[in-house]
Write an enzyme that holds these catalytic residues in place. Sequence first.
Site, PDB file in Angstrom:
ATOM      1  N   HIS A   1       0.826  -1.212   0.000  1.00 31.22           N
ATOM      2  CA  HIS A   1       0.000   0.000   0.000  1.00 31.22           C
ATOM      3  C   HIS A   1       0.860   1.262   0.000  1.00 31.22           C
ATOM      4  O   HIS A   1       0.347   2.351   0.243  1.00 31.22           O
ATOM      5  CB  HIS A   1      -0.923   0.009   1.213  1.00 31.22           C
ATOM      6  CG  HIS A   1      -2.013  -1.025   1.127  1.00 31.22           C
ATOM      7  ND1 HIS A   1      -3.022  -0.953   0.207  1.00 31.22           N
ATOM      8  CD2 HIS A   1      -2.225  -2.165   1.839  1.00 31.22           C
ATOM      9  CE1 HIS A   1      -3.828  -2.000   0.346  1.00 31.22           C
ATOM     10  NE2 HIS A   1      -3.362  -2.757   1.334  1.00 31.22           N
TER      11      HIS A   1
ATOM     12  N   GLU B   1      -5.822 -12.582   6.245  1.00 30.26           N
ATOM     13  CA  GLU B   1      -6.686 -11.396   6.172  1.00 30.26           C
ATOM     14  C   GLU B   1      -7.877 -11.591   5.253  1.00 30.26           C
ATOM     15  O   GLU B   1      -8.434 -10.614   4.747  1.00 30.26           O
ATOM     16  CB  GLU B   1      -5.868 -10.154   5.787  1.00 30.26           C
ATOM     17  CG  GLU B   1      -4.998 -10.284   4.563  1.00 30.26           C
ATOM     18  CD  GLU B   1      -4.020  -9.117   4.387  1.00 30.26           C
ATOM     19  OE1 GLU B   1      -4.044  -8.148   5.169  1.00 30.26           O
ATOM     20  OE2 GLU B   1      -3.235  -9.183   3.425  1.00 30.26           O
TER      21      GLU B   1
ATOM     22  N   ASP C   1      -8.203  -5.693   5.946  1.00 34.59           N
ATOM     23  CA  ASP C   1      -8.612  -6.588   4.861  1.00 34.59           C
ATOM     24  C   ASP C   1      -9.541  -7.688   5.365  1.00 34.59           C
ATOM     25  O   ASP C   1     -10.456  -8.102   4.655  1.00 34.59           O
ATOM     26  CB  ASP C   1      -7.376  -7.207   4.189  1.00 34.59           C
ATOM     27  CG  ASP C   1      -6.802  -6.270   3.140  1.00 34.59           C
ATOM     28  OD1 ASP C   1      -7.591  -5.691   2.373  1.00 34.59           O
ATOM     29  OD2 ASP C   1      -5.571  -6.106   3.097  1.00 34.59           O
TER      30      ASP C   1
HETATM   31  C1  3PY Z   1      -4.670  -5.069   7.067  1.00 30.17           C
HETATM   32  O1  3PY Z   1      -5.195  -4.614   8.087  1.00 30.17           O
HETATM   33  O2  3PY Z   1      -5.302  -5.513   6.101  1.00 30.17           O
HETATM   34  C2  3PY Z   1      -3.215  -5.080   6.965  1.00 30.17           C
HETATM   35  O3  3PY Z   1      -2.680  -5.616   6.028  1.00 30.17           O
HETATM   36  C3  3PY Z   1      -2.442  -4.390   8.046  1.00 30.17           C
HETATM   37  O4  3PY Z   1      -1.145  -4.247   7.743  1.00 30.17           O
HETATM   38 MG    MG Z   2      -3.972  -6.102   4.487  1.00 31.75          MG
END
Ligand code: 3PY
Ligand code: MG
Length: 253
Positions: free
Chosen positions: A46, A151, A177
């Site tokens: 990101h 995630e 995510d």
């Molecule tokens: C998320 O919260 O999706 C992350 O990848 C945090 O780094």
């Molecule tokens: Mg993430």
Amino acid sequence: MRTNRTKEKLNSGETVFGCFLRYPSAALVEVMGYQDWDFIVFDGEHGMVDPRDCENMVRAAELQDVTPIVRVTTNSPPVILRYMDTGAQGLHVPWVNSRPEAEQAVQSVKYEPLGIRGLASVRAADYGQAIPFGEYVTQANAETLTVIHIETAEAVKQLPEILKVEGLDVIFIGPTDLSHSLGVPGQADHPTVKTAMEQITEAVSKTSVALGIMVPNAQAAQEWRQRGASYITVAFESMLNPGVRQFFSSVRQ
Ligand code: 3PY
Ligand code: MG
């Protein structure tokens, strides 16, 4: 090759703290090196960090004895290779959803006999100037840290299989995510997300793999520490914002 102090601390049962940095600035890494972080994650997912930026950020981290770790966009061996070649001592791989994907992540970080990482006289190998390749390979395999993000709903389902993979150092919960994948984007406190996080925490606690997470503030860091997380990260912006807001709330009354 340098000792990976973050991995050393984790292996001796200590909790480590790191900061995600999305800006491609070696100077900023140097400044943060005065702030007691165990590690900094240079964000190529990101953030704007490309391999060239990463190399200079790694140099700054080494200067300050902070562990340089990088997050890549994709779980792809050639992509990972370019970042690891800079001398980053650890890798975050986002969106790992299955056992084969977790195997691929580990294999991209490790050289033979543990993986398939390509070998050359790159910066990570001290440009071939310091020690023979054989010794470097052994040291690199021991010092590098592999962190995979859990995630998505699919990853939570597959976690028992994923945890069978050798060589994983940290299972990292990505709350944002995960909430998105569970249909409640941005609501990390939603009961559905909490339940998924609980499942992850419980599965990881039965293994020797460390639990990692991104938290918004010190209170959440303490809570997660109590729940067994030992690899705790924050975002650079969540550190910056409270200080600036506090300044303006004092001076603009
Ligand atoms: C998320 O919260 O999706 C992350 O990848 C945090 O780094
Ligand atoms: Mg993430």
